[in-house]
Design a protein around this motif. Structure first.
Motif, PDB file in Angstrom:
ATOM      1  N   ASP A 192     -43.739-145.309-109.869  1.00 26.65           N
ATOM      2  CA  ASP A 192     -44.776-145.801-111.021  1.00 26.65           C
ATOM      3  C   ASP A 192     -45.998-145.704-110.467  1.00 26.65           C
ATOM      4  OD1 ASP A 192     -42.608-145.298-112.854  1.00 26.65           O
ATOM      5  OD2 ASP A 192     -41.942-147.676-112.467  1.00 26.65           O
ATOM      6  N   LEU A 193     -47.206-145.113-111.117  1.00 23.21           N
ATOM      7  CA  LEU A 193     -48.453-145.226-110.919  1.00 23.21           C
ATOM      8  C   LEU A 193     -49.515-146.007-111.765  1.00 23.21           C
ATOM      9  CD1 LEU A 193     -48.343-141.465-109.951  1.00 23.21           C
ATOM     10  CD2 LEU A 193     -48.652-143.310-108.030  1.00 23.21           C
ATOM     11  N   ASN A 194     -50.485-146.644-111.488  1.00 22.16           N
ATOM     12  CA  ASN A 194     -51.656-147.178-112.253  1.00 22.16           C
ATOM     13  C   ASN A 194     -52.556-146.433-112.058  1.00 22.16           C
ATOM     14  OD1 ASN A 194     -53.293-148.790-113.792  1.00 22.16           O
ATOM     15  ND2 ASN A 194     -52.828-150.488-112.816  1.00 22.16           N
ATOM     16  N   ALA A 195     -53.012-145.415-113.008  1.00 19.57           N
ATOM     17  CA  ALA A 195     -54.074-144.409-113.018  1.00 19.57           C
ATOM     18  C   ALA A 195     -55.203-145.142-113.750  1.00 19.57           C
ATOM     19  CB  ALA A 195     -53.671-142.975-113.598  1.00 19.57           C
ATOM     20  N   GLY A 196     -56.172-145.749-113.211  1.00 19.41           N
ATOM     21  CA  GLY A 196     -56.995-146.440-114.229  1.00 19.41           C
ATOM     22  C   GLY A 196     -56.439-147.416-114.916  1.00 19.41           C
ATOM     23  N   SER A 197     -56.690-147.133-116.445  1.00 21.19           N
ATOM     24  CA  SER A 197     -55.878-148.349-117.390  1.00 21.19           C
ATOM     25  C   SER A 197     -54.666-147.543-118.110  1.00 21.19           C
ATOM     26  CB  SER A 197     -56.759-148.610-118.414  1.00 21.19           C
ATOM     27  OG  SER A 197     -57.303-147.304-119.184  1.00 21.19           O
ATOM     28  N   LYS A 198     -54.198-146.381-117.327  1.00 21.25           N
ATOM     29  CA  LYS A 198     -52.952-145.729-118.006  1.00 21.25           C
ATOM     30  C   LYS A 198     -52.010-145.957-116.947  1.00 21.25           C
ATOM     31  CE  LYS A 198     -55.513-141.816-120.036  1.00 21.25           C
ATOM     32  NZ  LYS A 198     -56.303-141.158-119.247  1.00 21.25           N
ATOM     33  N   LYS A 199     -50.720-145.975-117.286  1.00 20.86           N
ATOM     34  CA  LYS A 199     -49.518-146.106-116.373  1.00 20.86           C
ATOM     35  C   LYS A 199     -49.033-144.592-116.649  1.00 20.86           C
ATOM     36  CE  LYS A 199     -49.174-150.640-115.725  1.00 20.86           C
ATOM     37  NZ  LYS A 199     -50.502-150.988-115.317  1.00 20.86           N
ATOM     38  N   THR A 200     -48.278-144.189-115.207  1.00 24.04           N
ATOM     39  CA  THR A 200     -48.202-142.931-115.251  1.00 24.04           C
ATOM     40  C   THR A 200     -46.779-142.921-114.343  1.00 24.04           C
ATOM     41  OG1 THR A 200     -50.254-141.934-115.171  1.00 24.04           O
ATOM     42  CG2 THR A 200     -48.606-140.540-114.492  1.00 24.04           C
ATOM     43  N   SER A 201     -45.900-142.278-114.618  1.00 31.98           N
ATOM     44  CA  SER A 201     -44.622-142.033-114.089  1.00 31.98           C
ATOM     45  C   SER A 201     -44.360-140.613-113.164  1.00 31.98           C
ATOM     46  CB  SER A 201     -43.221-142.407-114.863  1.00 31.98           C
ATOM     47  OG  SER A 201     -41.976-142.115-114.051  1.00 31.98           O
ATOM     48  N   CYS A 202     -44.076-140.673-111.883  1.00 26.80           N
ATOM     49  CA  CYS A 202     -43.961-139.306-111.446  1.00 26.80           C
ATOM     50  C   CYS A 202     -42.449-139.371-110.863  1.00 26.80           C
ATOM     51  CB  CYS A 202     -45.079-139.390-110.065  1.00 26.80           C
ATOM     52  SG  CYS A 202     -44.831-138.236-109.068  1.00 26.80           S
ATOM     53  N   LEU A 203     -42.024-138.104-110.671  1.00 22.69           N
ATOM     54  CA  LEU A 203     -40.627-137.852-109.826  1.00 22.69           C
ATOM     55  C   LEU A 203     -41.078-136.919-108.728  1.00 22.69           C
ATOM     56  CD1 LEU A 203     -38.231-137.191-112.993  1.00 22.69           C
ATOM     57  CD2 LEU A 203     -38.493-139.289-111.670  1.00 22.69           C
ATOM     58  N   VAL A 204     -40.370-137.372-107.793  1.00 23.53           N
ATOM     59  CA  VAL A 204     -40.712-136.440-106.510  1.00 23.53           C
ATOM     60  C   VAL A 204     -39.455-136.356-105.641  1.00 23.53           C
ATOM     61  CG1 VAL A 204     -41.607-138.283-105.305  1.00 23.53           C
ATOM     62  CG2 VAL A 204     -42.422-135.933-104.593  1.00 23.53           C
ATOM     63  N   ASP A 205     -39.206-135.098-105.183  1.00 21.03           N
ATOM     64  CA  ASP A 205     -38.119-135.173-104.510  1.00 21.03           C
ATOM     65  C   ASP A 205     -38.368-135.360-102.840  1.00 21.03           C
ATOM     66  OD1 ASP A 205     -38.700-132.622-103.227  1.00 21.03           O
ATOM     67  OD2 ASP A 205     -37.484-131.310-104.467  1.00 21.03           O
ATOM     68  N   THR A 206     -37.024-135.285-101.905  1.00 24.04           N
ATOM     69  CA  THR A 206     -37.223-135.877-100.751  1.00 24.04           C
ATOM     70  C   THR A 206     -38.123-134.652-100.005  1.00 24.04           C
ATOM     71  OG1 THR A 206     -35.063-134.824-100.258  1.00 24.04           O
ATOM     72  CG2 THR A 206     -35.380-137.351-100.637  1.00 24.04           C
ATOM     73  N   ASP A 207     -38.077-133.681-100.374  1.00 22.97           N
ATOM     74  CA  ASP A 207     -38.593-132.436 -99.631  1.00 22.97           C
ATOM     75  C   ASP A 207     -40.510-132.133-100.249  1.00 22.97           C
ATOM     76  OD1 ASP A 207     -36.516-131.274 -98.926  1.00 22.97           O
ATOM     77  OD2 ASP A 207     -35.957-130.056-100.502  1.00 22.97           O
ATOM     78  N   GLY A 208     -40.766-133.103-100.995  1.00 23.14           N
ATOM     79  CA  GLY A 208     -42.111-133.332-101.350  1.00 23.14           C
ATOM     80  C   GLY A 208     -42.727-132.537-102.489  1.00 23.14           C
ATOM     81  N   ASN A 209     -41.660-132.005-103.341  1.00 23.65           N
ATOM     82  CA  ASN A 209     -41.954-131.338-104.571  1.00 23.65           C
ATOM     83  C   ASN A 209     -41.957-132.294-105.714  1.00 23.65           C
ATOM     84  OD1 ASN A 209     -41.736-128.530-103.245  1.00 23.65           O
ATOM     85  ND2 ASN A 209     -39.362-129.415-103.250  1.00 23.65           N
ATOM     86  N   VAL A 210     -43.253-132.376-106.398  1.00 18.79           N
ATOM     87  CA  VAL A 210     -43.453-133.309-107.472  1.00 18.79           C
ATOM     88  C   VAL A 210     -42.928-132.208-108.731  1.00 18.79           C
ATOM     89  CG1 VAL A 210     -45.076-134.190-108.992  1.00 18.79           C
ATOM     90  CG2 VAL A 210     -45.621-134.280-106.647  1.00 18.79           C
ATOM     91  N   LYS A 211     -41.888-133.323-109.241  1.00 20.00           N
ATOM     92  CA  LYS A 211     -41.053-132.750-110.335  1.00 20.00           C
ATOM     93  C   LYS A 211     -41.710-132.817-111.858  1.00 20.00           C
ATOM     94  CE  LYS A 211     -37.683-131.135-107.944  1.00 20.00           C
ATOM     95  NZ  LYS A 211     -37.453-129.886-107.671  1.00 20.00           N
ATOM     96  N   SER A 212     -42.375-133.962-111.901  1.00 22.11           N
ATOM     97  CA  SER A 212     -42.975-134.180-113.175  1.00 22.11           C
ATOM     98  C   SER A 212     -43.964-135.542-112.973  1.00 22.11           C
ATOM     99  CB  SER A 212     -42.027-134.665-114.388  1.00 22.11           C
ATOM    100  OG  SER A 212     -41.307-136.048-114.019  1.00 22.11           O
ATOM    101  N   VAL A 213     -45.174-135.306-113.881  1.00 20.93           N
ATOM    102  CA  VAL A 213     -45.890-136.498-113.870  1.00 20.93           C
ATOM    103  C   VAL A 213     -46.403-136.682-115.273  1.00 20.93           C
ATOM    104  CG1 VAL A 213     -48.304-137.296-113.579  1.00 20.93           C
ATOM    105  CG2 VAL A 213     -47.213-135.844-111.943  1.00 20.93           C
ATOM    106  N   GLN A 214     -45.658-138.102-115.997  1.00 16.41           N
ATOM    107  CA  GLN A 214     -45.703-138.168-117.412  1.00 16.41           C
ATOM    108  C   GLN A 214     -46.383-139.528-117.629  1.00 16.41           C
ATOM    109  OE1 GLN A 214     -41.653-137.969-118.228  1.00 16.41           O
ATOM    110  NE2 GLN A 214     -41.686-135.738-119.002  1.00 16.41           N
ATOM    111  N   PRO A 215     -47.243-139.786-118.560  1.00 13.34           N
ATOM    112  CA  PRO A 215     -47.797-141.115-119.104  1.00 13.34           C
ATOM    113  C   PRO A 215     -46.495-141.940-119.601  1.00 13.34           C
ATOM    114  CG  PRO A 215     -48.692-139.103-120.518  1.00 13.34           C
ATOM    115  CD  PRO A 215     -47.697-138.725-119.499  1.00 13.34           C
TER     116      PRO A 215
END
Length: 68
Positions: free
Chosen positions: A44-67
């Protein structure tokens, strides 16, 4: 006990969220993370005033980035 994502994977998520939002990566801060399964972390990330959730696998592949 929940395992947190390694720092390098959190950084990958921050960079992916920066691209998705048009913000600089240094403006995006990981707030929390946990392991979903043996190969996937949610960050879970704080992008400025927006909260964002990211899924990443152990190989370093970002699966999704969603508000949140």
């Amino acid at each position: 006990m929940a395992k947190t994502a390694p720092a390098d994977l959190q950084l990958l998520c921050a960079n992916a969220a920066a691209k998705a939002s048009g913000l600089k990566a240094d403006k995006i801060l990981p707030v929390s993370s946990n392991q979903i399964d043996s190969k996937t972390y949610q960050v879970d990330l704080n992008a400025g005033s927006k909260k964002t959730s990211c899924l990443v696998d152990t190989d370093g592949n970002v699966k999704s980035v969603q508000p949140l």
